[in-house]
Design a protein around this motif. Sequence first.
Motif, short mmCIF file in Angstrom:
data_model
loop_
_atom_site.label_atom_id
_atom_site.label_comp_id
_atom_site.label_asym_id
_atom_site.label_seq_id
_atom_site.Cartn_x
_atom_site.Cartn_y
_atom_site.Cartn_z
N ILE A 1 7.55 5.89 13.11
CA ILE A 1 6.76 5.78 11.88
C ILE A 1 7.12 4.47 11.20
N VAL A 2 6.21 3.53 11.23
CA VAL A 2 6.45 2.20 10.68
C VAL A 2 5.50 1.98 9.51
N VAL A 3 6.05 1.54 8.38
CA VAL A 3 5.27 1.37 7.16
C VAL A 3 5.43 -0.06 6.65
N ALA A 4 4.30 -0.69 6.31
CA ALA A 4 4.33 -2.04 5.77
C ALA A 4 4.93 -2.05 4.36
N CYS A 5 5.71 -3.08 4.07
CA CYS A 5 6.33 -3.23 2.75
C CYS A 5 5.91 -4.57 2.14
N GLY A 6 6.36 -4.82 0.92
CA GLY A 6 6.05 -6.08 0.29
C GLY A 6 6.50 -7.26 1.12
N SER A 7 7.63 -7.11 1.78
CA SER A 7 8.08 -8.05 2.81
C SER A 7 8.75 -7.24 3.90
N GLY A 8 8.41 -7.54 5.15
CA GLY A 8 8.94 -6.77 6.26
C GLY A 8 8.30 -5.39 6.35
N ALA A 9 8.94 -4.52 7.11
CA ALA A 9 8.44 -3.16 7.29
C ALA A 9 9.61 -2.21 7.45
N LEU A 10 9.34 -0.94 7.23
CA LEU A 10 10.35 0.10 7.40
C LEU A 10 9.97 1.02 8.55
N ARG A 11 10.93 1.31 9.40
CA ARG A 11 10.76 2.40 10.37
C ARG A 11 11.43 3.64 9.78
N LEU A 12 10.63 4.64 9.42
CA LEU A 12 11.17 5.87 8.84
C LEU A 12 11.74 6.73 9.96
N THR A 13 12.98 7.16 9.81
CA THR A 13 13.67 7.87 10.88
C THR A 13 13.90 9.36 10.60
N GLU A 14 13.86 9.76 9.33
CA GLU A 14 14.08 11.17 8.99
C GLU A 14 13.26 11.50 7.76
N LEU A 15 12.43 12.55 7.85
CA LEU A 15 11.52 12.91 6.77
C LEU A 15 11.54 14.41 6.54
N GLN A 16 10.94 14.81 5.42
CA GLN A 16 10.88 16.23 5.06
C GLN A 16 9.63 16.48 4.23
N LYS A 17 8.84 17.45 4.63
CA LYS A 17 7.67 17.82 3.84
C LYS A 17 8.03 18.96 2.91
N PRO A 18 7.22 19.22 1.89
CA PRO A 18 7.54 20.29 0.94
C PRO A 18 7.73 21.62 1.64
N GLY A 19 8.85 22.28 1.35
CA GLY A 19 9.14 23.57 1.95
C GLY A 19 9.64 23.50 3.37
N GLY A 20 9.74 22.29 3.93
CA GLY A 20 10.17 22.14 5.31
C GLY A 20 11.61 21.69 5.42
N LYS A 21 12.03 21.46 6.66
CA LYS A 21 13.38 20.99 6.93
C LYS A 21 13.39 19.48 7.13
N ARG A 22 14.54 18.90 6.96
CA ARG A 22 14.71 17.50 7.31
C ARG A 22 14.60 17.35 8.82
N LEU A 23 13.73 16.44 9.27
CA LEU A 23 13.48 16.30 10.70
C LEU A 23 13.49 14.84 11.12
N PRO A 24 13.94 14.58 12.37
CA PRO A 24 13.75 13.23 12.91
C PRO A 24 12.25 12.91 12.96
N ALA A 25 11.93 11.63 12.89
CA ALA A 25 10.53 11.25 12.83
C ALA A 25 9.71 11.82 13.99
N SER A 26 10.27 11.83 15.20
CA SER A 26 9.52 12.32 16.35
C SER A 26 9.15 13.80 16.19
N GLU A 27 10.06 14.60 15.63
CA GLU A 27 9.78 16.02 15.40
C GLU A 27 8.84 16.20 14.21
N PHE A 28 9.03 15.38 13.19
CA PHE A 28 8.18 15.48 12.00
C PHE A 28 6.72 15.25 12.35
#
Length: 318
Positions: A279-306
């Motif tokens: 999961i790569v997101v554009a920023c004001g400069s450079g970009a971020l690869r998001l590696t761990e996310l969580q949706k409401p009511g869900g668990k913290r997951l690696p990006a591939s599982e998310f």
Amino acid sequence: MKIVFAGTPEFAALALASLHAAGVEIALVLTQPDRPAGRGLQLHASSVKQFAITHGIEVLQPLSLRQDSADPVRAEQARAVHARLLTTDYDVMVVAAYGLILPRATLDIKPCINIHGSLLPRWRGAAPIHRAIEAGDVDTGVTIMQMEQGLDTGPMLAMERVAISRFDTTASLHDTLAALGARMIVDTLRKMESGPLEAVPQPDAGVTYAAKIGKEEARLDFTLGAQQLERKIRAFNPFPGAHAQVNGVTLKIWGAQTLATDSGARAGQVLAADAAGGIVVACGSGALRLTELQKPGGKRLPASEFLKGFALANCCFD
């Protein structure tokens, strides 16, 4: 040496446990009142209280130590605690992340020393660990200082430095500094038994303030640079948890890596969202690869599982 201990969270509880294990006589513990927590908002005792009760140490939990409080309940509690301190046999008060202001009347009873999680005078105040990571500091540490009425302005008795790694979060750095502070306070008290310690005034240069963390700070603004956002994500882990909105859904972002690539895309635009690119997101400069996310009511997951349960392709974070 006999002490009164004042502290509240886990950072303080580790110091209290270390003092207890070292055989320091703990005459009394002060900690903040029980607070509602969890989904049921049931009252929970602080980490310090839990340790003290388990080991048979008396605990007082005033709402304030200010005898001049406009609230009559708080003022009465403060007067009662003050009277108790005056009649308690102790040599020094040890303070660690207590969360209440110690007024002059308390400071004047016996010497008060504080365990502070920064290299003073940098990051005086409530959130030194968060702010050190957020600012990109390469190191931090613990300072043992004498307390006075100013905010973390007292002379220093001991200081030790630790490096901040590029993988450190507030959670991991907290644990490192808590363990360091727990060792240092025992060493400091042992030295004090042999005679007065040299108290070194804090330098005037390099003063910064670590303001309390507000939940509103944790919303990510992708117009900022990728490096700055990555530091915020680490600084706000575990509390309050960095977050961003996509398609009206608030996602917690627990981990990220900076990418130097500048796509020229709109800030917040998802550039990749698949197993190959992550999961790569554009920023004001450079970009971020998001590696761990969580949706409401869900668990913290690696990006591939998310991504298996939440589509992000062609989306844009607000």
